[in-house]
Design a protein around this motif. Structure first.
Motif, PDB file in Angstrom:
ATOM      1  N   ASP A 544      16.540 -35.074   7.538  1.00  0.00           N
ATOM      2  CA  ASP A 544      15.917 -35.085   9.111  1.00  0.00           C
ATOM      3  C   ASP A 544      15.673 -33.460   9.825  1.00  0.00           C
ATOM      4  OD1 ASP A 544      18.504 -34.673   9.345  1.00  0.00           O
ATOM      5  OD2 ASP A 544      18.550 -36.375  10.891  1.00  0.00           O
ATOM      6  N   TRP A 545      16.284 -32.675   9.192  1.00  0.00           N
ATOM      7  CA  TRP A 545      16.178 -31.445   9.612  1.00  0.00           C
ATOM      8  C   TRP A 545      15.208 -30.430   8.945  1.00  0.00           C
ATOM      9  CZ3 TRP A 545      17.616 -27.568   6.276  1.00  0.00           C
ATOM     10  CH2 TRP A 545      18.182 -27.741   5.235  1.00  0.00           C
ATOM     11  N   LEU A 546      14.888 -30.896   7.693  1.00  0.00           N
ATOM     12  CA  LEU A 546      14.125 -29.769   6.940  1.00  0.00           C
ATOM     13  C   LEU A 546      12.804 -29.146   7.407  1.00  0.00           C
ATOM     14  CD1 LEU A 546      13.990 -27.960   4.116  1.00  0.00           C
ATOM     15  CD2 LEU A 546      13.274 -30.053   3.180  1.00  0.00           C
ATOM     16  N   GLU A 547      11.931 -30.308   7.850  1.00  0.00           N
ATOM     17  CA  GLU A 547      10.743 -30.009   8.094  1.00  0.00           C
ATOM     18  C   GLU A 547      10.666 -29.206   9.491  1.00  0.00           C
ATOM     19  OE1 GLU A 547       6.327 -32.416   9.524  1.00  0.00           O
ATOM     20  OE2 GLU A 547       8.346 -33.577   8.871  1.00  0.00           O
ATOM     21  N   GLU A 548      11.688 -29.539  10.320  1.00  0.00           N
ATOM     22  CA  GLU A 548      11.652 -28.866  11.641  1.00  0.00           C
ATOM     23  C   GLU A 548      12.182 -27.410  11.432  1.00  0.00           C
ATOM     24  OE1 GLU A 548      14.058 -29.116  15.976  1.00  0.00           O
ATOM     25  OE2 GLU A 548      14.331 -30.675  14.335  1.00  0.00           O
ATOM     26  N   GLU A 549      13.317 -27.033  10.823  1.00  0.00           N
ATOM     27  CA  GLU A 549      13.587 -25.852  10.550  1.00  0.00           C
ATOM     28  C   GLU A 549      12.499 -25.126   9.715  1.00  0.00           C
ATOM     29  OE1 GLU A 549      16.112 -24.734  11.705  1.00  0.00           O
ATOM     30  OE2 GLU A 549      16.973 -26.352  12.695  1.00  0.00           O
ATOM     31  N   CYS A 550      11.902 -25.554   8.778  1.00  0.00           N
ATOM     32  CA  CYS A 550      10.804 -24.708   7.985  1.00  0.00           C
ATOM     33  C   CYS A 550       9.819 -24.254   9.029  1.00  0.00           C
ATOM     34  CB  CYS A 550      10.262 -25.817   7.006  1.00  0.00           C
ATOM     35  SG  CYS A 550      11.047 -25.828   5.508  1.00  0.00           S
ATOM     36  N   GLY A 551       9.471 -25.046   9.991  1.00  0.00           N
ATOM     37  CA  GLY A 551       8.422 -24.907  11.029  1.00  0.00           C
ATOM     38  C   GLY A 551       8.859 -23.718  11.887  1.00  0.00           C
ATOM     39  N   ASN A 552      10.441 -23.887  12.281  1.00  0.00           N
ATOM     40  CA  ASN A 552      11.131 -22.738  13.084  1.00  0.00           C
ATOM     41  C   ASN A 552      10.921 -21.294  12.542  1.00  0.00           C
ATOM     42  OD1 ASN A 552      11.487 -24.702  15.346  1.00  0.00           O
ATOM     43  ND2 ASN A 552      13.362 -25.129  14.277  1.00  0.00           N
ATOM     44  N   LEU A 553      11.350 -21.437  11.066  1.00  0.00           N
ATOM     45  CA  LEU A 553      11.083 -20.168  10.355  1.00  0.00           C
ATOM     46  C   LEU A 553      10.126 -19.856  10.252  1.00  0.00           C
ATOM     47  CD1 LEU A 553      13.974 -20.778   7.540  1.00  0.00           C
ATOM     48  CD2 LEU A 553      14.322 -19.663   9.894  1.00  0.00           C
ATOM     49  N   ALA A 554       9.047 -20.411  10.138  1.00  0.00           N
ATOM     50  CA  ALA A 554       7.687 -20.037   9.675  1.00  0.00           C
ATOM     51  C   ALA A 554       6.926 -19.420  11.112  1.00  0.00           C
ATOM     52  CB  ALA A 554       6.825 -20.954   9.229  1.00  0.00           C
ATOM     53  N   ARG A 555       7.495 -20.037  12.235  1.00  0.00           N
ATOM     54  CA  ARG A 555       6.809 -19.480  13.643  1.00  0.00           C
ATOM     55  C   ARG A 555       7.466 -18.188  13.562  1.00  0.00           C
ATOM     56  NH1 ARG A 555       6.703 -24.771  14.758  1.00  0.00           N
ATOM     57  NH2 ARG A 555       8.949 -24.965  15.322  1.00  0.00           N
ATOM     58  N   LYS A 556       8.673 -17.590  13.090  1.00  0.00           N
ATOM     59  CA  LYS A 556       9.257 -16.398  13.344  1.00  0.00           C
ATOM     60  C   LYS A 556       8.560 -15.537  12.162  1.00  0.00           C
ATOM     61  CE  LYS A 556      13.571 -18.169  14.646  1.00  0.00           C
ATOM     62  NZ  LYS A 556      15.101 -18.260  14.155  1.00  0.00           N
ATOM     63  N   GLY A 557       7.508 -15.960  11.384  1.00  0.00           N
ATOM     64  CA  GLY A 557       6.941 -15.054  10.347  1.00  0.00           C
ATOM     65  C   GLY A 557       7.826 -15.104   9.274  1.00  0.00           C
ATOM     66  N   LEU A 558       8.845 -15.797   8.782  1.00  0.00           N
ATOM     67  CA  LEU A 558       9.630 -15.661   7.752  1.00  0.00           C
ATOM     68  C   LEU A 558       9.032 -16.738   6.647  1.00  0.00           C
ATOM     69  CD1 LEU A 558      13.252 -15.989   9.268  1.00  0.00           C
ATOM     70  CD2 LEU A 558      11.934 -14.028   8.775  1.00  0.00           C
ATOM     71  N   ARG A 559       9.354 -16.102   5.354  1.00  0.00           N
ATOM     72  CA  ARG A 559       9.007 -16.920   4.034  1.00  0.00           C
ATOM     73  C   ARG A 559      10.107 -17.838   3.815  1.00  0.00           C
ATOM     74  NH1 ARG A 559       6.714 -11.980   0.650  1.00  0.00           N
ATOM     75  NH2 ARG A 559       6.409 -13.333  -1.006  1.00  0.00           N
ATOM     76  N   THR A 560       9.664 -19.146   3.851  1.00  0.00           N
ATOM     77  CA  THR A 560      10.653 -20.150   3.534  1.00  0.00           C
ATOM     78  C   THR A 560      10.721 -20.630   2.184  1.00  0.00           C
ATOM     79  OG1 THR A 560       9.215 -21.672   4.122  1.00  0.00           O
ATOM     80  CG2 THR A 560      10.543 -20.810   5.771  1.00  0.00           C
ATOM     81  N   LEU A 561      12.033 -20.902   1.718  1.00  0.00           N
ATOM     82  CA  LEU A 561      12.210 -21.393   0.318  1.00  0.00           C
ATOM     83  C   LEU A 561      13.318 -22.578   0.539  1.00  0.00           C
ATOM     84  CD1 LEU A 561      12.463 -18.546  -2.106  1.00  0.00           C
ATOM     85  CD2 LEU A 561      10.487 -20.222  -2.122  1.00  0.00           C
ATOM     86  N   VAL A 562      12.924 -23.831  -0.287  1.00  0.00           N
ATOM     87  CA  VAL A 562      14.123 -24.931  -0.179  1.00  0.00           C
ATOM     88  C   VAL A 562      14.727 -24.774  -1.361  1.00  0.00           C
ATOM     89  CG1 VAL A 562      14.210 -27.312  -0.225  1.00  0.00           C
ATOM     90  CG2 VAL A 562      12.394 -26.272   1.151  1.00  0.00           C
ATOM     91  N   ILE A 563      16.007 -24.912  -1.527  1.00  0.00           N
ATOM     92  CA  ILE A 563      16.831 -24.577  -2.552  1.00  0.00           C
ATOM     93  C   ILE A 563      17.567 -26.284  -3.184  1.00  0.00           C
ATOM     94  CG2 ILE A 563      18.739 -23.434  -3.491  1.00  0.00           C
ATOM     95  CD1 ILE A 563      16.649 -21.529  -2.425  1.00  0.00           C
ATOM     96  N   ALA A 564      17.590 -26.605  -3.968  1.00  0.00           N
ATOM     97  CA  ALA A 564      17.912 -27.899  -4.533  1.00  0.00           C
ATOM     98  C   ALA A 564      18.586 -27.727  -5.845  1.00  0.00           C
ATOM     99  CB  ALA A 564      16.998 -29.153  -4.382  1.00  0.00           C
ATOM    100  N   MET A 565      19.359 -28.896  -6.133  1.00  0.00           N
ATOM    101  CA  MET A 565      20.123 -28.841  -7.557  1.00  0.00           C
ATOM    102  C   MET A 565      20.247 -30.492  -8.059  1.00  0.00           C
ATOM    103  SD  MET A 565      24.170 -28.219  -6.980  1.00  0.00           S
ATOM    104  CE  MET A 565      24.345 -28.971  -8.627  1.00  0.00           C
ATOM    105  N   LYS A 566      20.510 -30.276  -9.163  1.00  0.00           N
ATOM    106  CA  LYS A 566      20.918 -31.780 -10.111  1.00  0.00           C
ATOM    107  C   LYS A 566      21.696 -31.547 -11.126  1.00  0.00           C
ATOM    108  CE  LYS A 566      18.319 -35.705 -11.687  1.00  0.00           C
ATOM    109  NZ  LYS A 566      16.818 -36.271 -12.053  1.00  0.00           N
ATOM    110  N   VAL A 567      22.644 -32.352 -11.395  1.00  0.00           N
ATOM    111  CA  VAL A 567      23.622 -32.396 -12.515  1.00  0.00           C
ATOM    112  C   VAL A 567      23.047 -32.998 -13.716  1.00  0.00           C
ATOM    113  CG1 VAL A 567      25.918 -32.448 -13.544  1.00  0.00           C
ATOM    114  CG2 VAL A 567      25.712 -31.613 -10.882  1.00  0.00           C
TER     115      VAL A 567
END
Length: 1015
Positions: A544-567
């Motif tokens: 529930d936080w991913l989309e909001e935080e991506c928008g916040n960082l983008a508005r600061k002009g930062l390049r965003t990357l989502v990090i994930a994993m799987k075993v």
């Protein structure tokens, strides 16, 4: 499918061609670089053809040739031939010098020597131009790759080597390339020649980021054999872009041996380049159009004179003599003056201490800088420094900025002191921090190189280097990386090794990259992924936080990357590996098959966190873009970088206004492109972001509609653009939108765009000098473009326009005197002024004062930058147009008529006296008109007026046959001259004052308001 097989048999490489559509001709292409515009044998003819395409030059050529016919001679032959010869000579010298410089650069590139392996295993040094398809070539570290090649072997035992592609795609970061496994196993470079195999390669294409081929090892000739598998496919090795070395790239961090696949015009860099073309400024086109109008005026005047004279058997001859007699209506000195002025403007630019290092490589179009509508800019190295720095990481309710590195280090140390399996459910923050930082240190394509004993990280993406450097700062250090393993050093000091099982590089379709590793310490198989939020959100667990935080960082002009994993379990990985290996060997739809296999793993990934990386901008980029926007210049970014990266830079550089709506036009086929375009049309005022594939679909199917709608956007960003696409955008803007375009870039991939634009600007920086050498203007920094356009461009255009008007006025007024004289004296085709008076009028007597207008300023630099909106007035092109031409035509007709008629009215008893009166009044009128037009007096202007008057007075004594010297020094003479000059100039001056009082131009309003005058 078209292709070629390259065989190594009996120690000698041979080529066989699978010929379907004439691809066999491609093998005859010589491996030469040629950027010259002309050929030596046809140089003079080509340049003259370009010059005589213009009516202006062709007219004077015909006039000059007519003077060889006795019946048509009306004056000195020298006065008609010399100016034309001078103009053409200057042009030939300029074009010849520029093309010779290109020849020198081409010769240097073509004569670069490389070691070619021969059948006896020895190396022979040959020039680059002698290389052919099928040659095996040794390329040392730091050398330019001479042709498109397949990488066979590197000096590194892992079979990898780095290349720099800045002159191909504009990216300054090193890219990793891998040698073929079958040839890398050779004990030495020389032993490769004994390998027997074949290569299937796709036909030449412009695509610089893709390559499909197969390598079949028939008999490697070595003791060490490749392992076989039950399917009998052991000898087939699939080829991709990772196995190639494209021409013009630079080998770094080791040497390489490659097999030549494509040469000369078939190479990627050549197919993406456009041949250099001569650029013609809009002012030259306008002058050519005005010359046609002046010719029409001359022709009408001549016809009226013949008509009034009466029809005779020789009327046609009389018509031609009148046309030649009135030829000064079209002043050939206009081209001389304008060309000299352009040279002066070029020196002003290069001598400006505010923009040091500026070089003008084309002095033909400096005035074009004063009326630019669109500036098309590269991103990497032009707007940005391409230096990345991690600014923030987010893990839901916890986030850390750059200043919180100590907190991250503390959490990481604690995480390695506890065992992960002791926790069930949601792990504590220290374990989540450890997982995220470990993913940053493992999920990448970064390699470790040693420079001066210090470990340096290199990767194709600066984002990845920034992530690994951040992990290093927190205490988790990337110690080494090979083709098969990654070694990390933890904050506790212990080293842990991970076996690399698979790597899935980033591409523009998936917008993510992944890696599968086996942790040797525990035996776990980890699948790590990172990518854009749009593509990662559907494949990770709900947050529930991913989309909001991506928008916040983008508005600061930062390049965003989502990090994930799987075993992954061993069974899961074994099933995937089998499917993936089969897909890799497929010749049909290989990429799609491989993508399908990977997508089966991309589901239900555990979200680890979000990163925000800053790409540092060039100095004063924000203020420069804002100034240009206020000046009415639309800035478009054309880059080879990915969509997310370019969008972030557009926001951080303020290319996109704050809170401006952004529309992403991304389509995979024609139907989807049409649908997305219709949606975009319903978003007025939105900034546009479009990728290369979608751009091709739009420009191929509905180019005019696309450009018309895009021109309404505040700004446009085109991502993943090929060099040819950048040039195409320029041509479409010029063709369909009828806009004046400038292009700016710093890499070899920007050359096509720079050459296609009306004005090409190159920045000499990290990516070499290729863009700078191909450009019309070379700068050292992007911020200098505002001064180049708003100050030097403004001055060049306004001064050229004013100079052109005065030279036209100078020719029209003397022609009007000639017309009245001929009408009064029975329509005789006799020149009122002949010999040195005609030559002196446009040279010694008036040239310096008129030419001194190139030093005039209608506004000062501070005003030009404080009110950049003044530039919008220039974009309309009203300084030199039909209206201003007609104004000066009426002035000339009035003044010429007054001078001649009043001289006749005051006529005494000598024809020589009337010549003295009219010529003196003519000269004083011209000098006074120049003085009244000057906005800001300078010493050179005063000196030019004094020298011109002194030269005229001196000519009384040097040319006594042209003047009645005794009468000239009488009071009666000067009284008549004064009256005639005042009657000639006073009404024109009053009219100009009233016009400026009632409807002043914008620059005059601002200048007077700053000085305290109220309009």
């Amino acid at each position: 499918m078209n292709g070629c097989n390259l065989y190594s048999q009996n120690g000698k490489l041979k080529e066989n061609v699978l010929h379907e559509e004439g691809f066999v001709a491609g093998f005859a292409v010589p491996n030469v670089v040629r950027n010259q515009k002309y050929r030596a044998a046809t140089f003079v003819f080509e340049v003259l053809y370009e010059q005589f395409r213009f009516f202006f030059n062709l007219y004077f050529l015909l006039v000059a040739l007519s003077q060889f016919i006795p019946e048509l001679q009306v004056g000195f032959l020298f006065t008609y031939i010399a100016p034309l010869v001078f103009v053409l000579s200057v042009t030939l010298i300029k074009e010849g010098y520029d093309d010779y410089q290109r020849y020198v650069r081409d010769k240097e590139a073509n004569s670069q020597r490389y070691e070619r392996l021969h059948a006896d295993g020895k190396k022979k040094s040959v020039p680059s131009a002698d290389l052919k398809v099928g040659d095996v070539v040794f390329v040392p570290s730091g050398a330019r790759v001479p042709a498109d090649m397949l990488l066979l072997r590197t000096s590194d035992k892992s079979g990898t080597v780095f290349i720099r592609t800045d002159q191909l795609d504009g990216e300054t970061d090193w890219k990793l390339r891998r040698a073929l496994a079958g040839t890398q196993r050779s004990p030495t470079d020389d032993a490769i020649i004994n390998v027997r195999g074949s290569v299937w390669a796709d036909k030449p294409t412009k695509e610089i980021d893709s390559f499909i081929g197969n390598f079949t090892l028939e008999d490697d000739g070595l003791d060490d054999r490749l392992e076989a598998n039950s399917r009998g496919l052991e000898h087939v090795e699939p080829l991709s872009i990772d196995n190639t070395l494209w021409a013009n790239t630079i080998v770094c961090g080791g040497s390489a041996v490659g097999l030549v696949l494509y040469t000369g015009a078939d190479t990627r860099v050549a197919m993406n380049a456009d041949p250099p073309k001569s650029k013609v400024g809009l002012v030259d086109i306008e002058i050519n159009r005005l010359a046609k109008m002046l010719f029409a005026l001359s022709l009408v005047s001549s016809f009226v004179m013949v008509l009034l004279k009466g029809w005779t058997d020789t009327w046609f001859q009389s018509l031609f003599r009148f046309v030649i007699l009135f030829s000064s209506i079209i002043p050939i000195s206009l081209r001389v003056n304008v060309d000299m002025a352009k040279t002066a403007f070029s020196y002003f630019m290069m001598g400006d201490k505010e923009i040091p290092g500026t070089i003008v490589r084309s002095s033909f179009i400096p005035e074009e800088l004063g009326r630019i509508d669109y500036l098309l800019s590269d991103k990497t190295g032009t707007l940005t420094q391409n230096q990345m720095e991690m600014k923030e990481i987010h893990m839901g309710e916890v986030s850390f900025g750059r200043e919180a590195l100590d907190d991250v280090r503390s959490l990481l140390r604690k995480a390695f002191e506890i065992k992960e399996e002791t926790f069930r459910g949601r792990p504590p923050v220290q374990l989540r921090t450890r997982r995220l930082i470990e993913a940053l240190a493992l999920c990448h394509n970064v390699n470790v190189t040693l420079e001066g004993g210090e470990a340096i990280y290199q990767a194709s993406s600066p984002d990845e280097v920034a992530l690994v450097n951040y992990a290093k700062l927190t205490g988790l250090v990337l110690e080494d990386r090979t083709l098969t393993a990654i070694i990390l050093r933890r904050p506790t000091g212990e080293q842990v090794e991970y076996e690399i099982l698979n790597v899935f590089p980033f591409n523009s379709d998936t917008k993510r990259m992944g890696i599968i590793l086996r942790e040797n310490e525990t035996g776990r198989i980890l699948f790590l992924m990172k990518g854009a939020d749009a593509t990662m959100t559907p494949i990770v667990e709900f947050s529930d936080w991913l989309e909001e935080e991506c928008g916040n960082l983008a508005r600061k002009g930062l390049r965003t990357l989502v990090i994930a994993m799987k075993v992954l379990s061993k069974e899961e990985y074994a099933a995937f590996s089998q499917r993936y290996e089969l897909a890799k060997r497929s010749l049909q739809d290989r990429d799609a098959s491989m993508r399908t296999a990977v997508e089966e793993l991309e589901c239900n990934l555990t979200l680890l966190g979000l990163t925000g990386v800053e790409d540092k901008l060039q100095d004063q980029v924000n203020s420069t873009l804002e100034t240009l926007r206020n000046a009415g210049v639309r800035v478009w970014m054309l880059t080879g970088d990915k969509v997310e990266t370019a969008t972030c830079i557009a926001i951080s550089s303020h290319l996109f206004a704050r809170n401006a709506p952004i529309f992403h036009l991304l389509a995979a086929n024609k139907e989807q492109a049409e649908e997305e375009f219709k949606r975009f049309q319903k978003k007025p005022g939105a900034c546009l972001v479009i990728d290369g594939r979608s751009l091709s679909l739009c420009t191929d199917n509905f180019p005019r509609q696309f450009i018309e709608v895009a021109c309404k956007c505040p700004s446009v960003v085109c991502c993943r653009c090929l060099p040819t696409q950048k040039a195409l955008i320029v041509r479409l803007l010029k063709r369909h939108a009828k806009k004046r375009c400038a292009a700016i870039g710093d890499g070899g991939n920007d050359v096509a765009m720079i050459q296609a634009a009306d004005v090409g600007i190159g920045i000499e920086g990290k990516e070499g000098r290729q863009a700078s050498l191909a450009a019309d203007f070379s700068l050292t920094k992007f911020k200098h473009v505002s001064r180049l356009m708003l100050w030097h461009g403004r001055n060049s255009y306004t001064r050229t326009a004013r100079l052109s008007q005065f030279v036209i006025h100078r020719g029209l007024i003397i022609s009007m005197i000639q017309i009245v004289f001929s009408a009064i004296f029975y329509f005789a085709t006799i020149a009122i002024y002949s010999g040195w008076l005609v030559v002196g009028y446009s040279t010694v007597y008036t040239m310096l004062p008129v030419f001194s207008l190139v030093f005039d300023e209608d506004v000062d630099p501070d005003t030009a930058f404080m009110y950049p909106e003044l530039y919008k007035e220039l974009q309309k092109g009203r300084r030199l147009c039909t209206r201003t031409f007609l104004e000066w035509t009426f002035k000339s007709i009035y003044q010429g008529g007054v001078i001649m008629l009043l001289s006749i009215f005051m006529f005494d008893d000598s024809f020589l006296r009337i010549i003295s009166i009219t010529f003196t009044s003519l000269l004083l009128t011209e000098l006074l008109m120049v003085a009244l037009e000057i906005q800001k007096w300078k010493l050179l202007m005063i000196v030019s007026q004094i020298l011109s008057l002194a030269a005229y007075v001196l000519s009384f004594f040097l040319l006594p046959t042209y003047f009645d010297v005794g009468y000239i020094f009488s009071g009666s003479f000067w009284l008549k001259v004064t009256v005639i000059t005042l009657v000639s100039c006073l009404p024109v001056t009053i009219g100009k004052w009233l016009q400026r009082r009632c409807s002043p131009p914008a620059y005059l309003k601002i200048a007077r308001s700053r000085d305290g005058f109220d309009f």
